[in-house]
Design an enzyme around this catalytic site. Structure first.
Site, PDB file in Angstrom:
ATOM      1  N   ASP A  89       0.866  -1.178   0.000  1.00 51.18           N
ATOM      2  CA  ASP A  89       0.000   0.000   0.000  1.00 51.18           C
ATOM      3  C   ASP A  89       0.906   1.232   0.000  1.00 51.18           C
ATOM      4  OD1 ASP A  89      -2.194   1.560   0.045  1.00 51.18           O
ATOM      5  OD2 ASP A  89      -2.890   0.989   2.043  1.00 51.18           O
ATOM      6  N   ASP A 124      -3.267   7.291  -4.031  1.00 51.38           N
ATOM      7  CA  ASP A 124      -4.571   7.856  -4.390  1.00 51.38           C
ATOM      8  C   ASP A 124      -5.090   8.727  -3.253  1.00 51.38           C
ATOM      9  OD1 ASP A 124      -4.734   5.184  -3.092  1.00 51.38           O
ATOM     10  OD2 ASP A 124      -6.841   5.721  -2.934  1.00 51.38           O
ATOM     11  N   CYS A 274     -15.340 -21.481  19.911  1.00 50.58           N
ATOM     12  CA  CYS A 274     -14.618 -21.681  18.659  1.00 50.58           C
ATOM     13  C   CYS A 274     -13.679 -22.862  18.876  1.00 50.58           C
ATOM     14  CB  CYS A 274     -13.833 -20.402  18.359  1.00 50.58           C
ATOM     15  SG  CYS A 274     -12.563 -20.540  17.108  1.00 50.58           S
ATOM     16  N   CYS A 279      -8.272 -21.476  20.540  1.00 58.53           N
ATOM     17  CA  CYS A 279      -9.398 -21.670  21.462  1.00 58.53           C
ATOM     18  C   CYS A 279      -9.480 -23.085  22.001  1.00 58.53           C
ATOM     19  CB  CYS A 279     -10.701 -21.275  20.775  1.00 58.53           C
ATOM     20  SG  CYS A 279     -10.691 -19.536  20.323  1.00 58.53           S
TER      21      CYS A 279
HETATM   22 ZN   LIG Z   1     -10.686 -19.530  18.080  1.00 55.57          ZN
END
Ligand SMILES: [Zn+2]
Length: 487
Positions: A89, A124, A274, A279
């Site tokens: 970028d 830009d 999750c 997790c």
């Molecule tokens: Zn997770």
């Protein structure tokens, strides 16, 4: 040197193969933003999450002498320690945020080229949403001038053309059209961050469509700044192929836990809902205390959602994924309803056959497939006696009556000839037993369309059961057909 090959399509979304100097990238994909000032997850590690391409800010590297010299000496890939394709970028966001940058368009482009970026971006000028038109127009003209300059500076690298124009859809269209005339390898839709932050997703839909309609169909499109997975199904359905995510790190810094349908504050987490490697290996307390673990979880779910989007394109169920995801927030549902206004446009790109049609909510009544079905009703030229019945079991009319044609009313499609009872889409649609009013309305509008097309040619009987009683369009049908209510 490059090429973008489209492998699968669903709605306006596609799975594509983008060739870069550092190998192929399968789109749609997310480029994690690598900030060399604060890398907590190394660029090389991004592969394990599913990253195929990275994005980093050339301006941030340019501004810091040691990083700049390192990048010039070793190249951007060695600096980040990774041979994946890298997009750079230019500092436009910093320009937007701080109103000034210490580099010119030409300088930052030459720098990107020199450090071996795979996809370079001109400097830009983003215009904030809801700015005055004159300002947006002036910024746009300057952006176009810089893109022209970029085209002459960048010789052997891929170059992105950026679509600006703020919230003015005609300016977005003009910007896209003129960028396409200059000719770029990738097109990026920019200036969206404030809209995304304020959840103006319906406006986002308008801007994507206005831009896409003026860009070459076979070119990859990058939606700048849209890193939250809850947006992926919608944005991909509208034809966006590349995304960047700084969100995984920014949200982690703000103690926010990303899910495919929203964000949760970590302090409110009682459990970790999750099964990603983070997790499933750490406790909720550990995740609460570590921004790095949180960033890692955020990346896992981000890539998981993109894989889900890809699978949905491959099996032709992207609309259904959009419907499921957009139930998470009223603003997303609003955006999906907004998309149905563009169904006629989407219909042109959507594959003609796919897996069975699942009716999931009133938004399904306005799917491109339903609209296409309505267009095709013109093809039925009928004569003699015709029965149109809402009773799918072929009962409810006298055995003595002879009909030349028999149509079942299949919501939301409308009249479906018995001979096509098994054909896609109407014959292969799965609809709930309790039909909502939106599906009935669209179905009856299509019945009316069939009647109007054949006025004076055939004699119609419309037979409906009690569940359709009271619908105002039944009265409308009376103008063209003998209407009977099934007892
Ligand atoms: Zn997770």
């Amino acid at each position: 040197m490059h090429e973008f090959e489209i492998l699968h399509k669903d709605l306006m979304g596609r799975i594509g193969k983008l060739r870069t100097a550092h190998g192929h990238v399968e789109t749609p994909t997310i480029m994690p933003v690598i900030n060399p000032n604060l890398i907590s997850i190394e660029a090389l590690e991004m592969k394990k999450y599913g990253a195929e391409m990275l994005i980093t800010n050339a301006y941030i590297i340019y501004r810091k002498v040691d990083l700049r010299e390192g990048a010039i000496k070793k190249g951007i890939h060695s600096l980040l320690g990774c041979e994946m394709p890298i997009m750079t970028d230019s500092g436009s966001y910093q320009l937007y945020e701080y109103k000034d940058v210490e580099v010119s368009n030409r300088e930052i482009l030459e720098f990107q080229q020199r450090i071996g970026s795979d996809v370079c971006v001109p400097l830009d000028i983003p215009t904030a949403p809801y700015e005055k038109r004159e300002r947006a127009k002036n910024d746009l003209e300057e952006t176009l001038r810089r893109m022209q300059e970029a085209r002459s500076v960048i010789q052997n690298k891929m170059l992105a053309g950026v679509v600006q124009g703020s919230t003015f859809l005609d300016l977005r269209g003009e910007s896209a059209k003129r960028a396409a005339e200059i000719g770029f390898d990738v097109y990026a839709i920019g200036g969206l961050v404030p809209l995304l932050e304020s959840y103006k997703f319906d406006k986002l839909v308008d801007i994507i469509v206005a831009s896409k309609m003026n860009l070459p169909l076979n070119a990859p499109v990058h939606l700048f700044g849209a890193g939250h997975p809850m947006l992926f199904p919608l944005a991909v359905a509208l034809g966006c192929d590349l995304f960047d995510s700084a969100a995984y790190a920014l949200y982690a810094k703000g103690k926010r836990y990303i899910t495919s349908d929203g964000t949760k504050k970590v302090e409110n987490l009682r459990v970790l809902p999750c099964s990603c490697p983070v997790c499933s290996s750490y406790s909720v307390e550990e995740v609460k205390e570590s921004a790095d673990l949180l960033a890692s979880h955020n990346l896992w779910v981000t890539f998981e959602e993109m894989r889900m989007v890809k699978q949905s394109i491959a099996e032709g169920s992207l609309w259904e994924l959009c419907e499921r995801r957009c139930r998470a927030y009223p603003v997303l549902l609003n955006a999906l309803k907004h998309i149905t206004k563009y169904s006629a446009l989407i219909e042109k790109y959507d594959p003609a056959t796919k897996r069975p049609f699942f009716y999931l909510s009133e938004c399904s009544a306005h799917r491109p497939e339903v609209l296409r079905y309505s267009y095709r009703l013109n093809r039925f030229t009928l004569s003699g006696n015709v029965l149109i019945t809402t009773n799918l079991k072929e009962k409810g009319f006298s055995e003595n009556e002879k009909f030349d044609h028999l149509f079942f009313v299949k919501p939301p499609f409308g009249p479906c000839p018995v001979e096509l009872g098994e054909s896609y889409p109407a014959g292969q649609s799965e609809i709930p037993a309790e039909i909502d009013n939106e599906a009935k309305t669209v179905a009856l509008q299509n019945v009316l369309k069939l009647l109007e097309v054949n006025t004076g040619r055939a004699k119609f009987v419309f037979l409906y059961d009690g569940s359709w009683g009271g619908h105002p369009l039944v009265e409308e049908i009376r103008k063209y057909a003998e209407v009977r209510r099934e007892e």
